[in-house]
Design an enzyme around this catalytic site. Structure first.
Site, PDB file in Angstrom:
ATOM      1  N   ARG A 131     -14.822  -1.427  33.900  1.00 44.89           N
ATOM      2  CA  ARG A 131     -16.125  -1.390  34.542  1.00 44.89           C
ATOM      3  C   ARG A 131     -16.775  -0.025  34.389  1.00 44.89           C
ATOM      4  O   ARG A 131     -17.981   0.077  34.288  1.00 44.89           O
ATOM      5  CB  ARG A 131     -15.965  -1.713  36.025  1.00 44.89           C
ATOM      6  CG  ARG A 131     -17.193  -1.406  36.835  1.00 44.89           C
ATOM      7  CD  ARG A 131     -17.107  -1.959  38.213  1.00 44.89           C
ATOM      8  NE  ARG A 131     -16.518  -3.261  38.207  1.00 44.89           N
ATOM      9  CZ  ARG A 131     -15.521  -3.620  39.019  1.00 44.89           C
ATOM     10  NH1 ARG A 131     -15.034  -2.768  39.888  1.00 44.89           N
ATOM     11  NH2 ARG A 131     -15.037  -4.821  38.949  1.00 44.89           N
ATOM     12  N   TYR A 132     -15.983   1.018  34.439  1.00 45.84           N
ATOM     13  CA  TYR A 132     -16.521   2.383  34.385  1.00 45.84           C
ATOM     14  C   TYR A 132     -16.362   2.946  32.979  1.00 45.84           C
ATOM     15  O   TYR A 132     -15.481   2.523  32.237  1.00 45.84           O
ATOM     16  CB  TYR A 132     -15.772   3.257  35.381  1.00 45.84           C
ATOM     17  CG  TYR A 132     -15.996   2.896  36.828  1.00 45.84           C
ATOM     18  CD1 TYR A 132     -17.203   3.183  37.456  1.00 45.84           C
ATOM     19  CD2 TYR A 132     -15.000   2.279  37.571  1.00 45.84           C
ATOM     20  CE1 TYR A 132     -17.410   2.869  38.791  1.00 45.84           C
ATOM     21  CE2 TYR A 132     -15.193   1.965  38.916  1.00 45.84           C
ATOM     22  CZ  TYR A 132     -16.395   2.264  39.517  1.00 45.84           C
ATOM     23  OH  TYR A 132     -16.589   1.957  40.832  1.00 45.84           O
ATOM     24  N   ARG A 135     -12.564   4.837  32.340  1.00 39.63           N
ATOM     25  CA  ARG A 135     -11.285   4.425  32.927  1.00 39.63           C
ATOM     26  C   ARG A 135     -11.195   2.902  33.064  1.00 39.63           C
ATOM     27  O   ARG A 135     -12.209   2.230  33.207  1.00 39.63           O
ATOM     28  CB  ARG A 135     -11.070   5.089  34.290  1.00 39.63           C
ATOM     29  CG  ARG A 135     -12.207   4.889  35.274  1.00 39.63           C
ATOM     30  CD  ARG A 135     -12.238   6.080  36.239  1.00 39.63           C
ATOM     31  NE  ARG A 135     -13.173   5.921  37.338  1.00 39.63           N
ATOM     32  CZ  ARG A 135     -14.483   6.118  37.237  1.00 39.63           C
ATOM     33  NH1 ARG A 135     -15.029   6.417  36.092  1.00 39.63           N
ATOM     34  NH2 ARG A 135     -15.264   5.998  38.299  1.00 39.63           N
ATOM     35  N   CYS A 144       3.770  -8.871  45.038  1.00 39.62           N
ATOM     36  CA  CYS A 144       3.822  -7.762  45.987  1.00 39.62           C
ATOM     37  C   CYS A 144       4.994  -8.017  46.918  1.00 39.62           C
ATOM     38  O   CYS A 144       5.418  -9.162  47.097  1.00 39.62           O
ATOM     39  CB  CYS A 144       2.544  -7.707  46.808  1.00 39.62           C
ATOM     40  SG  CYS A 144       1.094  -7.437  45.776  1.00 39.62           S
ATOM     41  N   CYS A 148      -0.543  -8.885  51.815  1.00 38.27           N
ATOM     42  CA  CYS A 148      -1.503  -8.466  52.833  1.00 38.27           C
ATOM     43  C   CYS A 148      -2.489  -9.605  53.046  1.00 38.27           C
ATOM     44  O   CYS A 148      -3.040 -10.138  52.077  1.00 38.27           O
ATOM     45  CB  CYS A 148      -2.267  -7.237  52.369  1.00 38.27           C
ATOM     46  SG  CYS A 148      -1.196  -5.935  51.768  1.00 38.27           S
ATOM     47  N   CYS A 151      -5.918  -9.048  51.472  1.00 38.07           N
ATOM     48  CA  CYS A 151      -5.975  -8.676  50.055  1.00 38.07           C
ATOM     49  C   CYS A 151      -7.216  -9.226  49.365  1.00 38.07           C
ATOM     50  O   CYS A 151      -7.523 -10.408  49.465  1.00 38.07           O
ATOM     51  CB  CYS A 151      -4.745  -9.197  49.336  1.00 38.07           C
ATOM     52  SG  CYS A 151      -4.747  -8.766  47.591  1.00 38.07           S
ATOM     53  N   ARG A 153      -7.477  -9.541  46.220  1.00 41.71           N
ATOM     54  CA  ARG A 153      -7.038 -10.336  45.063  1.00 41.71           C
ATOM     55  C   ARG A 153      -6.197 -11.524  45.486  1.00 41.71           C
ATOM     56  O   ARG A 153      -5.374 -12.030  44.725  1.00 41.71           O
ATOM     57  CB  ARG A 153      -6.215  -9.464  44.124  1.00 41.71           C
ATOM     58  CG  ARG A 153      -6.983  -8.312  43.617  1.00 41.71           C
ATOM     59  CD  ARG A 153      -6.496  -7.825  42.273  1.00 41.71           C
ATOM     60  NE  ARG A 153      -7.234  -6.640  41.938  1.00 41.71           N
ATOM     61  CZ  ARG A 153      -6.747  -5.420  42.035  1.00 41.71           C
ATOM     62  NH1 ARG A 153      -5.497  -5.241  42.396  1.00 41.71           N
ATOM     63  NH2 ARG A 153      -7.514  -4.384  41.745  1.00 41.71           N
ATOM     64  N   ASP A 312     -13.834  -6.376  51.413  1.00 42.78           N
ATOM     65  CA  ASP A 312     -14.595  -7.115  50.401  1.00 42.78           C
ATOM     66  C   ASP A 312     -15.023  -8.509  50.860  1.00 42.78           C
ATOM     67  O   ASP A 312     -14.544  -9.017  51.862  1.00 42.78           O
ATOM     68  CB  ASP A 312     -13.760  -7.251  49.122  1.00 42.78           C
ATOM     69  CG  ASP A 312     -13.665  -5.941  48.380  1.00 42.78           C
ATOM     70  OD1 ASP A 312     -14.636  -5.157  48.440  1.00 42.78           O
ATOM     71  OD2 ASP A 312     -12.614  -5.704  47.753  1.00 42.78           O
ATOM     72  N   ASP A 349     -17.302  -1.669  47.791  1.00 45.15           N
ATOM     73  CA  ASP A 349     -17.134  -2.096  46.402  1.00 45.15           C
ATOM     74  C   ASP A 349     -18.167  -3.197  46.195  1.00 45.15           C
ATOM     75  O   ASP A 349     -18.061  -4.283  46.781  1.00 45.15           O
ATOM     76  CB  ASP A 349     -15.701  -2.592  46.151  1.00 45.15           C
ATOM     77  CG  ASP A 349     -15.229  -2.237  44.745  1.00 45.15           C
ATOM     78  OD1 ASP A 349     -16.094  -2.081  43.855  1.00 45.15           O
ATOM     79  OD2 ASP A 349     -14.007  -2.133  44.539  1.00 45.15           O
ATOM     80  N   LYS A 356     -17.757   0.992  43.134  1.00 46.89           N
ATOM     81  CA  LYS A 356     -17.673   1.558  44.477  1.00 46.89           C
ATOM     82  C   LYS A 356     -18.913   2.396  44.790  1.00 46.89           C
ATOM     83  O   LYS A 356     -19.263   3.282  44.020  1.00 46.89           O
ATOM     84  CB  LYS A 356     -16.422   2.427  44.573  1.00 46.89           C
ATOM     85  CG  LYS A 356     -15.161   1.639  44.336  1.00 46.89           C
ATOM     86  CD  LYS A 356     -13.956   2.558  44.244  1.00 46.89           C
ATOM     87  CE  LYS A 356     -12.714   1.785  43.874  1.00 46.89           C
ATOM     88  NZ  LYS A 356     -12.701   1.364  42.455  1.00 46.89           N
TER      89      LYS A 356
END
Ligand SMILES: *Cc1c(COP(=O)(O)O)cnc(C)c1O
Ligand code: SF4
Length: 437
Positions: A131-132, A135, A144, A148, A151, A153, A312, A349, A356
């Protein structure tokens, strides 16, 4: 006499028995507890196991609804993380609330989006989100230690079908190799530290062979939910890479335990800079007093608070979302009130893959041709007088000596930066949708 003798003997026997058996037993118990594989093998994945562990009971309707919820979004808690719950007040416990499902997760709200951050849309090849300009995000794992509940995702992690093999990484490596502008690679997931040490070593070595990759970052929640994963062997793998940064995810001071601190110390002592990304969560950490304690505790243990995220718009997270104002209030309570390096950047975000966007209180109140009016954290309103004949730095020589690098890949300025740059004559930025009509 005889009686006393017998008594003495039996007391001795009892002590001997204790010395022989009890400490040994507790040592193996402790060894197991501190073994990250044991923790993973004994993850809590069913509602009944939570009931048993915390000595609580849900009624039949609750249980049916909860079971339905974990069918959609799997439940997984390490015994270690579950042990941090205060079972007497489990309902408002910040650890419990992050780890245990609520049926509200099944509600899809008006604002929810399936892939709010466009991680799939911005994915040129499997595993990469680009996206950037300089990076990329590289999804290396899909599992995981603890799932969470907040989360972003969620729709992806815990998808047991997907277990990346080394060959699955090849397309991503090719992509990075063919994009010399990528100087920073973030290994993310899932949790990269759920991969075997050999795989982590392979990923790091493979990336290190790409000349233009200057920085590697790993995002992991293991110091929080599985601190025993930070073993000496893992640290030996990591410390070979002098350009490696690690970001973790503490959300509440209750998570900063002696075990977590030991894991952080190991990483720091290996010379790895540590950062933390927190998510602002309703009823869990949306409080200025608590957040100040969290960031102070983190810096006390050499972890630099990096980002505080607004939650999000992923599906089923509305019950975790706060007003944006709650975050701004927290930022107001931190800046100036505690060490500057303990203050994270509060970001939203942007949905749709906008990246962000920092949000903070306004400190610049007004300005004139030669003066700015500012206010500080105490509410003092002050002025800063501009210099009389300021001339902007003429960067020609620097630009020329660096022209090659710029031409190669450090490209033309984009965005608002482009509008400000005197060397560029763009005067308007048009939203793509309008332009293409
Ligand atoms: C967050 C993020 C990054 C890294 O952003 P930084 O501000 O450099 O930490 C890179 N790529 C994607 C897709 C991201 O979401
Ligand atoms: S550790 Fe990160 S990726 Fe894994 S469930 Fe938690 S927030 Fe999601």
């Amino acid at each position: 006499m005889k009686k006393a003798g017998v008594k003495q003997l039996s007391a001795k026997q009892a002590v001997a028995k204790q010395l022989a058996a009890k400490p040994l037993k507790s040592v193996t118990k402790q060894q197991k507890w501190r073994d990250w594989r044991w923790q993973l093998q004994n993850r809590i994945t069913r509602i009944e196991e939570v009931e048993r562990a915390l000595d609580i009971t849900f009624d039949a309707t609750q249980k049916t609804a909860l079971t339905e919820t974990i069918e959609k979004f799997p439940l997984s808690i390490t015994p270690y993380y579950l042990s941090l719950v205060d079972s007497k007040h489990y309902e408002d416990d910040p650890v419990f609330m992050q780890a245990f499902p609520r049926t509200a997760e099944l509600n899809v709200s008006r604002a929810d989006i399936e892939d709010p951050l466009h991680e799939d849309a911005d994915s040129p090849v499997e595993g990469i989100t680009h996206r950037y300009p300089d990076r990329v995000l590289f999804h290396v794992s899909n599992v995981c230690a603890m799932y969470c509940r907040h989360c972003t995702r969620k729709r992806k992690v815990g998808d047991t079908d997907y277990n990346p093999q080394r060959s699955d990484y090849e397309a991503a490596f090719d992509y990075i190799e063919n994009h010399p502008e990528v100087r920073d690679v973030l290994l993310s997931g899932g949790d990269p530290f759920l991969l075997e040490n050999e795989t982590i070593a392979y990923l790091l070595e493979r990336l290190s062979r790409i000349k233009h990759v200057e920085v590697i970052r790993i995002g992991t929640r293991t110091p929080v939910v599985l601190p025993f994963r930070i073993t000496d062997q893992l640290v030996n793998v990591l410390k070979k890479h002098k350009n490696l940064w690690i970001n973790t995810h503490f959300n509440h001071p209750q998570e900063i335990t002696p075990e977590a601190v030991a894991a952080l110390d190991k990483l720091s002592e290996a010379g790895i800079p540590l950062g933390n990304q927190s998510v602002l969560l309703a009823g869990i950490n949306d409080c200025p007093v608590l957040m100040k304690q969290l960031v102070q505790k983190l810096t006390r243990h050499r972890v630099r608070p990096y980002y505080l995220y607004q939650c999000d718009l992923s599906e089923g997270l509305e019950h975790f979302r706060t007003d944006v104002g709650a975050g701004i209030e927290i930022m107001e309570s931190l800046r100036g009130h505690t060490s500057g390096f303990a203050v994270p950047t509060f970001v939203i975000d942007a949905p749709g893959g906008g990246g962000k966007i920092p949000v903070m209180p306004n400190y610049l109140i007004s300005w004139s041709a030669h003066k700015v009016i500012l206010r500080n954290y105490e509410g003092v309103i002050t002025t800063y007088e501009m210099p009389q004949d300021y001339k902007r730095h003429q960067c020609d020589s620097f630009c020329q000596t660096n022209a090659k690098a710029h031409k190669e890949h450090r490209v033309d300025p984009i965005g608002v930066d482009r509008l400000l740059r005197d060397t560029n004559d763009t005067i308007t930025l048009m939203p793509m949708e309008v332009v293409s009509e």
